[in-house]
Design a protein around this motif. Structure first.
Motif, PDB file in Angstrom:
ATOM      1  N   THR A  46       0.835  -1.205   0.000  1.00  0.00           N
ATOM      2  CA  THR A  46       0.000   0.000   0.000  1.00  0.00           C
ATOM      3  C   THR A  46       0.869   1.254   0.000  1.00  0.00           C
ATOM      4  O   THR A  46       0.597   2.212  -0.738  1.00  0.00           O
ATOM      5  CB  THR A  46      -0.955  -0.010   1.210  1.00  0.00           C
ATOM      6  N   THR A  50       0.978   3.835  -3.146  1.00  0.00           N
ATOM      7  CA  THR A  50       0.648   5.246  -2.930  1.00  0.00           C
ATOM      8  C   THR A  50       1.737   6.142  -3.502  1.00  0.00           C
ATOM      9  O   THR A  50       1.442   7.158  -4.151  1.00  0.00           O
ATOM     10  CB  THR A  50       0.433   5.530  -1.437  1.00  0.00           C
ATOM     11  N   ALA A  72      -5.032   7.120   1.302  1.00  0.00           N
ATOM     12  CA  ALA A  72      -4.920   5.968   0.411  1.00  0.00           C
ATOM     13  C   ALA A  72      -5.077   4.670   1.191  1.00  0.00           C
ATOM     14  O   ALA A  72      -5.692   3.716   0.718  1.00  0.00           O
ATOM     15  CB  ALA A  72      -3.588   5.989  -0.330  1.00  0.00           C
ATOM     16  N   SER A  75      -8.724   4.098   1.706  1.00  0.00           N
ATOM     17  CA  SER A  75      -9.399   3.567   0.518  1.00  0.00           C
ATOM     18  C   SER A  75      -8.997   2.117   0.270  1.00  0.00           C
ATOM     19  O   SER A  75      -9.814   1.315  -0.178  1.00  0.00           O
ATOM     20  CB  SER A  75      -9.110   4.435  -0.708  1.00  0.00           C
ATOM     21  N   ALA A  76      -7.764   1.749   0.584  1.00  0.00           N
ATOM     22  CA  ALA A  76      -7.329   0.356   0.447  1.00  0.00           C
ATOM     23  C   ALA A  76      -8.056  -0.529   1.459  1.00  0.00           C
ATOM     24  O   ALA A  76      -8.451  -1.657   1.143  1.00  0.00           O
ATOM     25  CB  ALA A  76      -5.819   0.253   0.625  1.00  0.00           C
ATOM     26  N   ALA A  79     -11.518  -1.119   0.182  1.00  0.00           N
ATOM     27  CA  ALA A  79     -11.490  -2.112  -0.900  1.00  0.00           C
ATOM     28  C   ALA A  79     -11.288  -3.515  -0.336  1.00  0.00           C
ATOM     29  O   ALA A  79     -11.927  -4.481  -0.786  1.00  0.00           O
ATOM     30  CB  ALA A  79     -10.382  -1.769  -1.893  1.00  0.00           C
ATOM     31  N   ALA A 113     -14.018  -2.780  -6.579  1.00  0.00           N
ATOM     32  CA  ALA A 113     -13.411  -2.007  -5.492  1.00  0.00           C
ATOM     33  C   ALA A 113     -12.240  -1.181  -6.019  1.00  0.00           C
ATOM     34  O   ALA A 113     -12.046  -0.029  -5.615  1.00  0.00           O
ATOM     35  CB  ALA A 113     -12.952  -2.935  -4.370  1.00  0.00           C
ATOM     36  N   GLY A 114     -11.463  -1.742  -6.926  1.00  0.00           N
ATOM     37  CA  GLY A 114     -10.337  -1.012  -7.513  1.00  0.00           C
ATOM     38  C   GLY A 114     -10.796   0.182  -8.328  1.00  0.00           C
ATOM     39  O   GLY A 114     -10.195   1.259  -8.276  1.00  0.00           O
ATOM     40  N   ARG A 117     -11.818   2.729  -5.910  1.00  0.00           N
ATOM     41  CA  ARG A 117     -10.612   3.288  -5.289  1.00  0.00           C
ATOM     42  C   ARG A 117      -9.940   4.294  -6.228  1.00  0.00           C
ATOM     43  O   ARG A 117      -9.473   5.341  -5.795  1.00  0.00           O
ATOM     44  CB  ARG A 117      -9.655   2.152  -4.934  1.00  0.00           C
ATOM     45  N   LEU A 121      -9.174   8.118  -5.268  1.00  0.00           N
ATOM     46  CA  LEU A 121      -7.816   8.656  -5.332  1.00  0.00           C
ATOM     47  C   LEU A 121      -7.732   9.808  -6.326  1.00  0.00           C
ATOM     48  O   LEU A 121      -7.092  10.826  -6.056  1.00  0.00           O
ATOM     49  CB  LEU A 121      -6.818   7.555  -5.714  1.00  0.00           C
TER      50      LEU A 121
END
Length: 178
Positions: A46, A50, A72, A75-76, A79, A113-114, A117, A121
């Motif tokens: 992660t 980022t 970030a 958000s990870a 997800a 989810a990606g 995300r 972002l």
């Protein structure tokens, strides 16, 4: 077009890091418990993603910084939660799914989810001032003289019409001239 190329870089960096992480977890799990190995690799990947997203995917021109790393990571985590819920839901509906079904559910949830995300972002974590300026300058009128700066037109807001107050007694009459 800018968002499409950013999305392609997002998939390449995120997917590439994901593949490397999936290889690193079992290697590290030989030295420690799998859950700890997975947690350490997740944290490291992660942080790496980022930085890659800050510098290359969204081209901010600088390192991510602590605030962006925290956003970030949030958000990870969201997800990760979405993919976990999808797999748990699959096991609730079908107690012994096949590996292909489980992978299909996981990868579908991971893709959704990606994508979510990426939107988070792009719009919130790595949004730059030039993104906002580009959106604002589309509505700004241009002048014909290149030596003069562009000026936004002023908007006149009409004021409500006031009706005159006619004293009919009370305090106004008492305070007025006699």
């Amino acid at each position: 077009m800018k968002s499409l190329t950013s999305f392609a870089r997002f998939v390449a960096f995120g997917g590439g890091t994901g593949v490397l992480s999936s290889l690193a977890v079992p290697l590290l799990a030989a030295l420690m418990p799998w859950a700890l190995s997975n947690a350490l690799i997740t944290i490291a990947s992660t942080v790496l993603c980022t930085e890659l997203h800050a510098r290359y995917t969204f081209r901010t021109g600088r390192r991510a910084g602590l605030r962006r790393h925290c956003q970030a990571a949030g958000s990870a985590a969201a997800a990760y939660g979405a993919t976990s819920v999808a797999v748990f839901a699959l096991h609730a509906v079908q107690p012994a799914p096949g590996m292909l079904t489980e992978q299909l559910v996981y990868l579908s949830a991971s893709g959704l989810a990606g994508t979510g995300r990426f939107v988070i972002l792009r719009l919130f974590v790595f949004a730059t001032a030039t993104d906002h300026e580009t959106a604002n300058t589309a509505n700004t009128p241009k002048t014909t003289d290149t030596n003069l700066p562009a000026v936004k037109p002023t908007t006149t807001i009409p004021r409500p019409r006031r009706t005159p107050v006619i004293p009919t007694g009370g305090l106004t009459v008492a305070l007025g001239p006699s």
